[in-house]
Design an enzyme around this catalytic site. Structure first.
Site, PDB file in Angstrom:
ATOM      1  N   ARG A   1      -8.062   5.571  -5.589  1.00 49.47           N
ATOM      2  CA  ARG A   1      -8.249   5.291  -4.149  1.00 49.47           C
ATOM      3  C   ARG A   1      -9.280   6.263  -3.603  1.00 49.47           C
ATOM      4  O   ARG A   1      -9.156   7.472  -3.794  1.00 49.47           O
ATOM      5  CB  ARG A   1      -6.933   5.405  -3.370  1.00 49.47           C
ATOM      6  CG  ARG A   1      -7.134   5.186  -1.871  1.00 49.47           C
ATOM      7  CD  ARG A   1      -5.849   5.008  -1.080  1.00 49.47           C
ATOM      8  NE  ARG A   1      -5.519   3.585  -0.938  1.00 49.47           N
ATOM      9  CZ  ARG A   1      -4.742   3.078   0.030  1.00 49.47           C
ATOM     10  NH1 ARG A   1      -4.198   3.868   0.935  1.00 49.47           N
ATOM     11  NH2 ARG A   1      -4.497   1.782   0.088  1.00 49.47           N
TER      12      ARG A   1
ATOM     13  N   GLN B   1       1.104   6.703  -7.028  1.00 45.03           N
ATOM     14  CA  GLN B   1      -0.118   7.347  -6.545  1.00 45.03           C
ATOM     15  C   GLN B   1       0.029   8.858  -6.725  1.00 45.03           C
ATOM     16  O   GLN B   1       0.882   9.482  -6.092  1.00 45.03           O
ATOM     17  CB  GLN B   1      -0.357   7.004  -5.075  1.00 45.03           C
ATOM     18  CG  GLN B   1      -1.709   7.490  -4.573  1.00 45.03           C
ATOM     19  CD  GLN B   1      -1.900   7.295  -3.087  1.00 45.03           C
ATOM     20  OE1 GLN B   1      -1.032   7.657  -2.293  1.00 45.03           O
ATOM     21  NE2 GLN B   1      -3.042   6.758  -2.688  1.00 45.03           N
TER      22      GLN B   1
ATOM     23  N   SER C   1       0.846  -1.197   0.000  1.00 42.38           N
ATOM     24  CA  SER C   1       0.000   0.000   0.000  1.00 42.38           C
ATOM     25  C   SER C   1       0.887   1.257   0.000  1.00 42.38           C
ATOM     26  O   SER C   1       1.980   1.235   0.566  1.00 42.38           O
ATOM     27  CB  SER C   1      -0.866  -0.043   1.270  1.00 42.38           C
ATOM     28  OG  SER C   1      -2.014   0.735   1.128  1.00 42.38           O
ATOM     29  N   PRO C   2       0.419   2.329  -0.634  1.00 46.26           N
ATOM     30  CA  PRO C   2       1.257   3.537  -0.661  1.00 46.26           C
ATOM     31  C   PRO C   2       1.530   4.056   0.753  1.00 46.26           C
ATOM     32  O   PRO C   2       0.606   4.145   1.563  1.00 46.26           O
ATOM     33  CB  PRO C   2       0.402   4.533  -1.450  1.00 46.26           C
ATOM     34  CG  PRO C   2      -1.000   4.017  -1.361  1.00 46.26           C
ATOM     35  CD  PRO C   2      -0.882   2.529  -1.277  1.00 46.26           C
TER      36      PRO C   2
ATOM     37  N   TYR D   1      -7.714  14.332   1.266  1.00 45.97           N
ATOM     38  CA  TYR D   1      -6.876  15.194   0.421  1.00 45.97           C
ATOM     39  C   TYR D   1      -7.748  15.857  -0.655  1.00 45.97           C
ATOM     40  O   TYR D   1      -8.964  15.701  -0.647  1.00 45.97           O
ATOM     41  CB  TYR D   1      -5.681  14.395  -0.131  1.00 45.97           C
ATOM     42  CG  TYR D   1      -4.808  13.945   1.028  1.00 45.97           C
ATOM     43  CD1 TYR D   1      -4.236  14.898   1.881  1.00 45.97           C
ATOM     44  CD2 TYR D   1      -4.636  12.606   1.342  1.00 45.97           C
ATOM     45  CE1 TYR D   1      -3.492  14.521   2.997  1.00 45.97           C
ATOM     46  CE2 TYR D   1      -3.887  12.216   2.458  1.00 45.97           C
ATOM     47  CZ  TYR D   1      -3.320  13.179   3.278  1.00 45.97           C
ATOM     48  OH  TYR D   1      -2.598  12.815   4.386  1.00 45.97           O
TER      49      TYR D   1
ATOM     50  N   ARG E   1       1.199  -1.306   7.086  1.00 46.82           N
ATOM     51  CA  ARG E   1       2.096  -1.398   8.246  1.00 46.82           C
ATOM     52  C   ARG E   1       2.697  -2.785   8.436  1.00 46.82           C
ATOM     53  O   ARG E   1       3.867  -2.895   8.833  1.00 46.82           O
ATOM     54  CB  ARG E   1       1.355  -0.925   9.505  1.00 46.82           C
ATOM     55  CG  ARG E   1       1.144   0.585   9.507  1.00 46.82           C
ATOM     56  CD  ARG E   1       0.105   1.009  10.507  1.00 46.82           C
ATOM     57  NE  ARG E   1      -1.224   0.539  10.135  1.00 46.82           N
ATOM     58  CZ  ARG E   1      -2.322   0.790  10.820  1.00 46.82           C
ATOM     59  NH1 ARG E   1      -2.246   1.498  11.933  1.00 46.82           N
ATOM     60  NH2 ARG E   1      -3.495   0.344  10.415  1.00 46.82           N
TER      61      ARG E   1
HETATM   62  C1  LIG Z   1       3.667   5.447   7.189  1.00 47.15           C
HETATM   63  C2  LIG Z   1       2.376   5.466   6.425  1.00 47.15           C
HETATM   64  C3  LIG Z   1       2.258   6.303   5.314  1.00 47.15           C
HETATM   65  C4  LIG Z   1       1.094   6.306   4.548  1.00 47.15           C
HETATM   66  N1  LIG Z   1       1.018   7.039   3.389  1.00 47.15           N
HETATM   67  C5  LIG Z   1      -0.028   6.880   2.556  1.00 47.15           C
HETATM   68  C6  LIG Z   1       0.000   7.419   1.246  1.00 47.15           C
HETATM   69  O1  LIG Z   1       0.989   7.988   0.790  1.00 47.15           O
HETATM   70  N2  LIG Z   1      -1.107   7.281   0.485  1.00 47.15           N
HETATM   71  C7  LIG Z   1      -2.217   6.586   0.926  1.00 47.15           C
HETATM   72  O2  LIG Z   1      -3.193   6.489   0.198  1.00 47.15           O
HETATM   73  N3  LIG Z   1      -2.233   6.022   2.134  1.00 47.15           N
HETATM   74  C8  LIG Z   1      -1.165   6.125   2.952  1.00 47.15           C
HETATM   75  N4  LIG Z   1      -1.146   5.460   4.146  1.00 47.15           N
HETATM   76  C9  LIG Z   1      -2.270   4.568   4.481  1.00 47.15           C
HETATM   77  C10 LIG Z   1      -1.947   3.120   4.072  1.00 47.15           C
HETATM   78  O3  LIG Z   1      -1.753   3.008   2.670  1.00 47.15           O
HETATM   79  C11 LIG Z   1      -3.054   2.169   4.518  1.00 47.15           C
HETATM   80  O4  LIG Z   1      -4.237   2.509   3.834  1.00 47.15           O
HETATM   81  C12 LIG Z   1      -3.296   2.206   6.027  1.00 47.15           C
HETATM   82  O5  LIG Z   1      -2.068   2.219   6.737  1.00 47.15           O
HETATM   83  C13 LIG Z   1      -4.110   1.003   6.510  1.00 47.15           C
HETATM   84  O6  LIG Z   1      -3.472  -0.209   6.169  1.00 47.15           O
HETATM   85  P1  LIG Z   1      -2.608  -1.078   7.257  1.00 47.15           P
HETATM   86  O7  LIG Z   1      -3.531  -1.398   8.393  1.00 47.15           O
HETATM   87  O8  LIG Z   1      -2.184  -2.312   6.474  1.00 47.15           O
HETATM   88  O9  LIG Z   1      -1.468  -0.263   7.710  1.00 47.15           O
HETATM   89  C14 LIG Z   1      -0.008   5.471   4.949  1.00 47.15           C
HETATM   90  C15 LIG Z   1       0.116   4.674   6.091  1.00 47.15           C
HETATM   91  C16 LIG Z   1       1.297   4.645   6.814  1.00 47.15           C
HETATM   92  C17 LIG Z   1       1.393   3.728   7.997  1.00 47.15           C
END
Ligand SMILES: Cc1cc2nc3c(=O)[nH]c(=O)nc-3n(C[C@H](O)[C@H](O)[C@H](O)COP(=O)(O)O)c2cc1C
Length: 359
Positions: free
Chosen positions: A229, A99, A22-23, A182, A322
């Site tokens: 997204r 993205q 994921s981004p 955003y 994460r």
């Molecule tokens: C360090 C970090 C940076 C993130 N940056 C982005 C991002 O650039 N673009 C985005 O759409 N979501 C971003 N997210 C959200 C994640 O892509 C994801 O949707 C969210 O962490 C939930 O998934 P998880 O439970 O597997 O961490 C970020 C999350 C983390 C932890």
């Protein structure tokens, strides 16, 4: 064979498995330029076996960055390092996505580990923010400058120019970031959009900018693989809802978008009932009712959990954020747990579990 580790085709791209990194913003760029941190961070996850690596939110203009450490692709000079990175990820057999993002009223912030607060426009690392209406995101944030038609046209062009550079670099997937509060989400949601022109008011007006950007980007991206997204809900009654998301997804499908990457929240500060799989029902509903492939994300931390979602046909791709920071080799691990085949990098083959490791 597990579904998680079997190939899937979306748009013009075949992914070797259904695990997406994921981004994730790294807040480690300078003036938008990628560096070795991004190479190692993304590279490690490609070595770890993911089918698709989605590069972090990459700003289409300097003022579209969340922080001064965000990646950007608003000028040609930013192409070279990103191309080195994409080429390396391709060598590992991963597909690579970018993205494209504009933070709107949530821009001009400190890095999270420095507190994440909004930085004043006249301070170092701060700038003026823009948005659909003069409504701040949260207490102590400033109200954004309201965009006029000329500004909107400029932003659409910023997305197009960035997509053109992404094409040149060789990304396989382009994802428009319309989630997490955003800029595009700010237009979608009545909580942040009180415009009275053709970009505000009705559902049709609030989705207009997202659709215009999708259409404009497609003029350069062609029919290459395109994701959007979205936040499926604002988690506030009477605001942007899952029903709105289904309606938008139906239109995006007609326009040729290949997958809805389904997240939630981020436009207002409200409690979110986060727990494992909490966003899966949104992806499932959009997949079922809009008949478009979906990605799901959010607290999906184990291979069995991911496999079950796919088996239940609730989503087509599993986005891992994460957990992939804790374990960059999550796909290699998943293959072991699900007793499935995956190609290990030659350099790591002596580590393939043979004595019950990871079990
Ligand atoms: C360090 C970090 C940076 C993130 N940056 C982005 C991002 O650039 N673009 C985005 O759409 N979501 C971003 N997210 C959200 C994640 O892509 C994801 O949707 C969210 O962490 C939930 O998934 P998880 O439970 O597997 O961490 C970020 C999350 C983390 C932890």
């Amino acid at each position: 064979m597990s579904k998680l580790l079997s190939p899937v085709m979306l748009g013009s791209t075949t992914f070797k498995n259904r695990i997406v990194i994921s981004p994730m913003c790294q807040y480690s760029a300078i003036d938008g330029f990628a560096n070795d941190w991004h190479l190692v961070h993304l590279g490690a996850r490609a070595v770890g076996g993911a089918g698709l690596i989605m590069q972090e939110a990459t700003a289409v203009s300097p003022e579209g960055r969340i922080s001064y450490g965000d990646l950007g692709l608003w000028k040609d000079e930013q192409i070279a390092k990103l191309k080195t990175i994409v080429d390396f990820l391709h060598l590992q057999g991963a597909k690579v996505g970018i993205q494209l993002a504009h933070a709107g009223r949530k821009a001009s912030c400190e890095k999270p580990w420095e507190g994440g607060h909004q930085i004043a426009p006249d301070s170092e690392n701060g700038w003026k923010t823009i948005g659909p209406s003069a409504i701040p995101y949260k207490e102590n944030d400033r109200a954004p400058i309201v965009l006029d038609q000329k500004d909107i046209n400029r932003i659409i062009q910023n997305f197009v120019d960035t997509a053109q550079r992404a094409l040149q670099i060789g990304y396989d997937v382009l994802e428009i970031h319309a989630a997490h509060g955003y800029l595009l989400h700010q237009f979608l949601s009545p909580l942040s959009n009180e415009r009275t022109d053709e970009y505000g008011g009705s559902f049709e007006n609030r989705i207009r900018l997202t659709l215009e950007i999708v259409e404009a980007v497609q003029k350069v991206w062609g029919d290459k693989t395109l994701f959007v997204r979205i936040s499926a809900t604002d988690w506030v009654d009477g605001a942007w809802s899952i029903d709105d998301s289904v309606s938008l997804s139906k239109i995006l499908k007609q326009k040729g978008v290949h997958l809805i990457d389904t997240s939630s929240g981020g436009n207002v500060l409200v409690p979110i009932p986060a727990k494992p799989n909490y966003q899966v029902p949104f992806a499932a509903q959009i997949k079922e009712e809009a008949q478009i492939p979906t990605g799901t994300v959010g607290l999906i931390n184990t291979p069995k959990q991911a496999e079950e979602i796919l088996e239940n046909e609730q989503a087509d791709l599993i986005f891992i954020a994460r957990e992939s920071l804790r374990n960059p080799n999550f796909p290699l691990y998943a293959a072991t747990i699900l007793e499935d085949q995956i190609d290990w990098p030659s350099q790591y083959q002596r580590a393939i579990p043979t004595h019950g490791e990871w079990k």
